[in-house]
Design an enzyme around this catalytic site. Structure first.
Site: not given
Lengths: 134, 542
Positions: A16, A14
């Site tokens: 982000h 991930d």
């Protein structure tokens, strides 16, 4: 008094980072020593770093929905290294229904989107206080 | 805290907190004709500020193009058909981060992220399942994927068309293919551990070259301004950086020996629409003008189509709040209205539950309904550029054009976007943007209803949140890929991967050997690994 030390990291793939970067700067301004491990870590790497750096808290950030899977993995690894006493904190885009489940697994605190700076800081500070008393 | 009655509200009165746009442009009390420079612009005419078509939505509505993709290719196929059934007019396929990073599901770091925010796809069979029952020559599809994976996914798509007897010139759609925004925004932290940037751009150009020569209706690039913006940059930064990124690609495509008029009209943009209504509309209008002038004056294009700035728009996910999520329906509706008034070619209306997770089917249907209501009930589609001639909107368009050009000049002075990216200048801008974003909310310079103004008690959101995939999905994907690898002709796969490696090493166009490799049953991860090896690059993750 030694500085309050916290590891901040993202696990898996991930990418982000809006949230974790903003929280990292808040914590630094509040006098925490932030060990920012950034992206693409394994649970093992984070747990080992927590030991080496003698961090008070491990803070992990999620957006994609892998929080339950990684909570289980991190707790497992923490136990295998004998550091289950350290505080584990999650933050990010996490459905509220999952918060209780995360706490059952062993996550101390979960910060959802929109949590103000002062609440995050005061909760983390009181956690470190708890550890010192033990 | 529980909200109390504010008996003083009427007497005290309410007014805006400040008189600046979201990107900090000071606005006056009102505007008059004196504030408007050019009073003669017409929709469908150079410089296309007022839209690329004279009749705009009178001739054809924007495409309703919600992103879909999660779990297995079969699960994604079901959702793709569900959104088409609900009224969507184009597909927009998102792949999971495992694919975006050029890995297979059986990579050691992949497990937790398989199929979470996009579909898991690794083999040609997966592509067949993903598009099962969907006619590739009728439905236009955007593939949200960047190099190196974009080459493999596109190869799968072309091979699927061939297998179904569809000629390449009948394919309609877009491959995003933007090397700077594989995952999130263009941060070095997110991108550089995965693939070297120059090589990434080079192989992206390889795919563009193939598409320019062979697939005439296909868009070769969607500059991903959206992902940049969502890292907390402002409207003018989004626009300026997107333009500078487009220039990087244009220069390289010309160096490749391609005629600009064969490809400029096949470059699209993927833009954001945030909450500042007029600024976002003015931004898109300014981008159209800047693009047209740049292509005409700097790149000397001859075809009119090469001057058209075409953009897909997604309403901002960053603007949605986890608190009182139903409010997001209002936010998304207003942003979608702005996208229409700005003249978008396609729209994804971000669903109200996306502050928590991927949207439920119900939430996605509501997003489609929002677009349908705007298209069919409100009458806003009956006139091209209905805001054209608004003193304020025209002034703000000019002002944003000026600001965007200034920032583009700064980037050019620093050596262009790639150079700025490499030396950390872009990362610095993003860091500043995030700090600014957080501070403005904290200091209540930006007000968000239910978050830092008019907060109310709400224990849990009154909505259902998607648990889209089955609990065995991730393991089933790993098992599948392992099983797939067992039933291939290993020596054939090896030869095909060697050829990818060799051609990449030589600097030739790698798309042809990638087509062969996919046909030989090599997986996406294996092909990307062959490319990484060719560039002497090792993954720096885990």
């Amino acid at each position: 008094m030694t500085k309050k030390r916290i590891i901040l990291a993202k696990l898996g793939l991930d990418g982000h980072t809006n949230g974790i970067k903003i929280v990292a700067s808040w914590l630094m301004e509040a006098g925490f020593e932030v060990i920012y491990m950034g992206l693409y870590n394994t649970p093992e790497k984070v747990v080992k770093a927590a030991i080496e750096e003698d961090a008070d808290i491990i803070g992990l950030s999620f957006l994609e929905g892998s929080h339950i899977y990684y909570a289980e993995r991190v707790i497992e690894v923490m136990k295998s290294y004998g550091i289950e006493g350290k505080k584990l904190v999650f933050g990010g885009v996490i459905p509220p229904d999952d918060v209780e489940r995360l706490k059952e697994i062993g996550v101390t605190e979960v910060f959802l989107p929109g949590t103000p700076r002062e609440i995050i800081i005061s909760k983390l500070e009181s956690m470190i206080g708890e550890r010192d008393e033990n | 805290m529980k909200r109390e009655i504010d008996f003083d509200a009427y007497i005290r009165g309410e007014r805006p907190k400040n008189f600046k746009t979201a990107s900090g442009i000071e606005v006056k009390e009102f505007y008059t004709i004196e504030d408007v420079k050019d009073k003669s612009e017409i929709p469908g005419q150079y410089p296309f500020t007022r839209g690329i078509h004279r009749d705009m939505y009178r001739g054809r509505f924007w495409t309703r193009r919600q992103q879909t993709g999660y779990g297995t290719p079969e699960e994604s196929n079901r959702r793709m058909k569900a959104v088409l059934r609900a009224g969507q007019t184009g597909l927009n396929i998102d792949v999971d981060v495992v694919v975006k990073l050029g890995l297979d599901p059986d990579h050691p770091l992949a497990f937790g992220d398989i199929g979470l925010v996009g579909t898991s796809i690794s083999t040609f069979e997966d592509m067949e399942k993903l598009f099962d029952g969907i006619p590739l020559d009728k439905v236009s599809t955007t593939l949200i994927v960047s190099p190196p994976a974009s080459l493999v996914i596109m190869a799968m798509y072309i091979l699927l068309a061939r297998k179904n007897g569809i000629p390449e010139d009948a394919l309609m759609g877009t491959v995003m293919n933007d090397s700077f925004n594989q995952l999130v925004g263009p941060t070095k932290e997110a991108e550089l551990p995965l693939f070297p940037i120059e090589a990434n751009i080079k192989i992206g150009i390889d795919l563009m070259e193939y598409c320019v020569k062979r697939i005439p209706k296909w868009n070769i690039l969607n500059v991903n301004a959206y992902n940049m913006r969502e890292t907390c940059l402002d409207a003018k930064e989004e626009a300026a950086f997107a333009m500078c990124i487009a220039k990087e690609y244009i220069k390289r495509l010309i160096e490749r020996g391609l005629d600009i008029d064969d490809f400029a009209g096949r470059i699209g943009f993927f833009s954001d629409i945030g909450m500042d209504f007029f600024e976002e509309i003015a931004k898109i209008r300014a981008m159209r003008r800047i693009w047209a002038k740049m292509l005409k004056e700097e790149f000397k294009v001859k075809k009119e189509r090469s001057l058209w700035f075409r953009t897909a728009i997604q309403t901002s996910g960053l603007a949605l709040t986890a608190k009182e999520p139903l409010n997001n329906i209002a936010r998304a509706t207003i942003q979608t209205l702005a996208a229409v008034l700005a003249g978008a070619q396609s729209i994804h209306t971000t669903s109200y539950d996306e502050a928590y997770a991927l949207p439920t089917e119900e939430a996605q249907k509501l997003s489609i309904r929002i677009q349908e209501i705007l298209a069919y009930e409100t009458g806003i589609t009956k006139v091209a550029d209905p805001l054209g001639g608004s003193y304020f909107v025209e002034w703000l368009t000019d002002k944003l054009e000026e600001e965007i050009l200034k920032l583009m000049e700064e980037v050019e002075k620093e050596g262009g976007f790639l150079e700025c990216y490499k030396k950390g200048w872009v990362d610095e801008r993003i860091a500043k943007g995030r700090k600014r974003y957080a501070e403005r909310i904290e200091k209540k310079e930006d007000l968000i209803v239910g978050v830092n103004i008019f907060e109310d008690d709400e224990e849990k959101p009154p909505i259902s949140i998607s648990k889209v995939y089955s609990s065995t999905m991730q393991k089933s994907r790993i098992d599948y890929v392992r099983e797939y690898k067992k039933r291939r002709d290993t020596s054939k796969v090896k030869r095909a991967l060697e050829s990818v490696y060799r051609e990449a090493k030589k600097g030739s166009n790698v798309f042809f050997p990638i087509l062969d490799a996919v046909e030989s049953m090599a997986t996406l991860g294996e092909i990307c690994e062959a490319l990484r090896r060719a560039y002497d690059f090792e993954l720096r993750i885990g």
